[in-house]
Design a protein around this motif. Structure first.
Motif, PDB file in Angstrom:
ATOM      1  N   CYS A  33       2.009   4.678   1.339  1.00  0.00           N
ATOM      2  CA  CYS A  33       2.047   5.133   2.726  1.00  0.00           C
ATOM      3  C   CYS A  33       2.359   6.630   2.833  1.00  0.00           C
ATOM      4  O   CYS A  33       2.363   7.175   3.912  1.00  0.00           O
ATOM      5  N   TRP A  48       0.825  -1.198   0.000  1.00  0.00           N
ATOM      6  CA  TRP A  48       0.000   0.000   0.000  1.00  0.00           C
ATOM      7  C   TRP A  48       0.860   1.249   0.000  1.00  0.00           C
ATOM      8  O   TRP A  48       1.945   1.273   0.577  1.00  0.00           O
ATOM      9  N   GLN A  81       6.850   6.285   0.026  1.00  0.00           N
ATOM     10  CA  GLN A  81       6.898   5.276   1.070  1.00  0.00           C
ATOM     11  C   GLN A  81       5.777   4.266   0.861  1.00  0.00           C
ATOM     12  O   GLN A  81       4.691   4.632   0.409  1.00  0.00           O
ATOM     13  N   THR A  82       6.029   3.007   1.186  1.00  0.00           N
ATOM     14  CA  THR A  82       5.018   1.958   1.086  1.00  0.00           C
ATOM     15  C   THR A  82       4.965   1.177   2.391  1.00  0.00           C
ATOM     16  O   THR A  82       5.879   1.267   3.212  1.00  0.00           O
ATOM     17  N   THR A  83       3.901   0.427   2.563  1.00  0.00           N
ATOM     18  CA  THR A  83       3.743  -0.402   3.749  1.00  0.00           C
ATOM     19  C   THR A  83       3.018  -1.689   3.368  1.00  0.00           C
ATOM     20  O   THR A  83       2.285  -1.717   2.378  1.00  0.00           O
ATOM     21  N   THR A  84       3.225  -2.714   4.162  1.00  0.00           N
ATOM     22  CA  THR A  84       2.507  -3.967   3.954  1.00  0.00           C
ATOM     23  C   THR A  84       1.316  -4.066   4.901  1.00  0.00           C
ATOM     24  O   THR A  84       0.557  -5.020   4.833  1.00  0.00           O
ATOM     25  N   GLU A  85       1.166  -3.091   5.784  1.00  0.00           N
ATOM     26  CA  GLU A  85       0.056  -3.070   6.735  1.00  0.00           C
ATOM     27  C   GLU A  85      -0.987  -2.059   6.279  1.00  0.00           C
ATOM     28  O   GLU A  85      -0.713  -0.858   6.233  1.00  0.00           O
ATOM     29  N   LEU A 127      -1.714   1.271   8.071  1.00  0.00           N
ATOM     30  CA  LEU A 127      -0.774   2.384   7.952  1.00  0.00           C
ATOM     31  C   LEU A 127      -0.838   3.086   6.601  1.00  0.00           C
ATOM     32  O   LEU A 127      -0.131   4.067   6.381  1.00  0.00           O
ATOM     33  N   ALA A 128      -1.687   2.617   5.697  1.00  0.00           N
ATOM     34  CA  ALA A 128      -1.811   3.229   4.370  1.00  0.00           C
ATOM     35  C   ALA A 128      -2.313   4.660   4.499  1.00  0.00           C
ATOM     36  O   ALA A 128      -3.102   4.987   5.383  1.00  0.00           O
ATOM     37  N   TYR A 129      -1.836   5.516   3.613  1.00  0.00           N
ATOM     38  CA  TYR A 129      -2.207   6.932   3.610  1.00  0.00           C
ATOM     39  C   TYR A 129      -3.634   7.097   3.112  1.00  0.00           C
ATOM     40  O   TYR A 129      -3.951   6.698   1.997  1.00  0.00           O
ATOM     41  N   SER A 188       8.264  10.618   2.110  1.00  0.00           N
ATOM     42  CA  SER A 188       9.263  10.805   3.164  1.00  0.00           C
ATOM     43  C   SER A 188       9.500  12.296   3.395  1.00  0.00           C
ATOM     44  O   SER A 188       9.673  13.062   2.454  1.00  0.00           O
TER      45      SER A 188
END
Length: 61
Positions: A14, A12, A24-28, A31-33, A17
């Motif tokens: 995120c 996702w 930025q990315t996340t796997t959760e 925490l997605a923007y 920076s």
């Protein structure tokens, strides 16, 4: 409504920076923007340019 950008299954967008402006990315998903649809529509081309794909998803789901 809040929308998030899914890059691929389990990845996702995120945000950006604050140090160098990189994406930025996340796997959760938690925490997605989250953003309004108009902002998501302007951000999606940048995500696709960097990762080659992406789609806007409704964050309420």
């Amino acid at each position: 409504m809040n929308y998030i950008i899914e890059i691929e299954s389990g990845l996702w967008f995120c945000g950006w920076s604050s140090l160098d402006g990189s994406m930025q990315t996340t796997t959760e998903i938690e925490l997605a923007y989250r953003m309004r649809r108009t902002l998501a529509m302007r951000t999606l081309p940048k995500v696709v340019e960097h990762y080659g794909k992406g789609q806007i998803m409704n964050a309420a789901a």
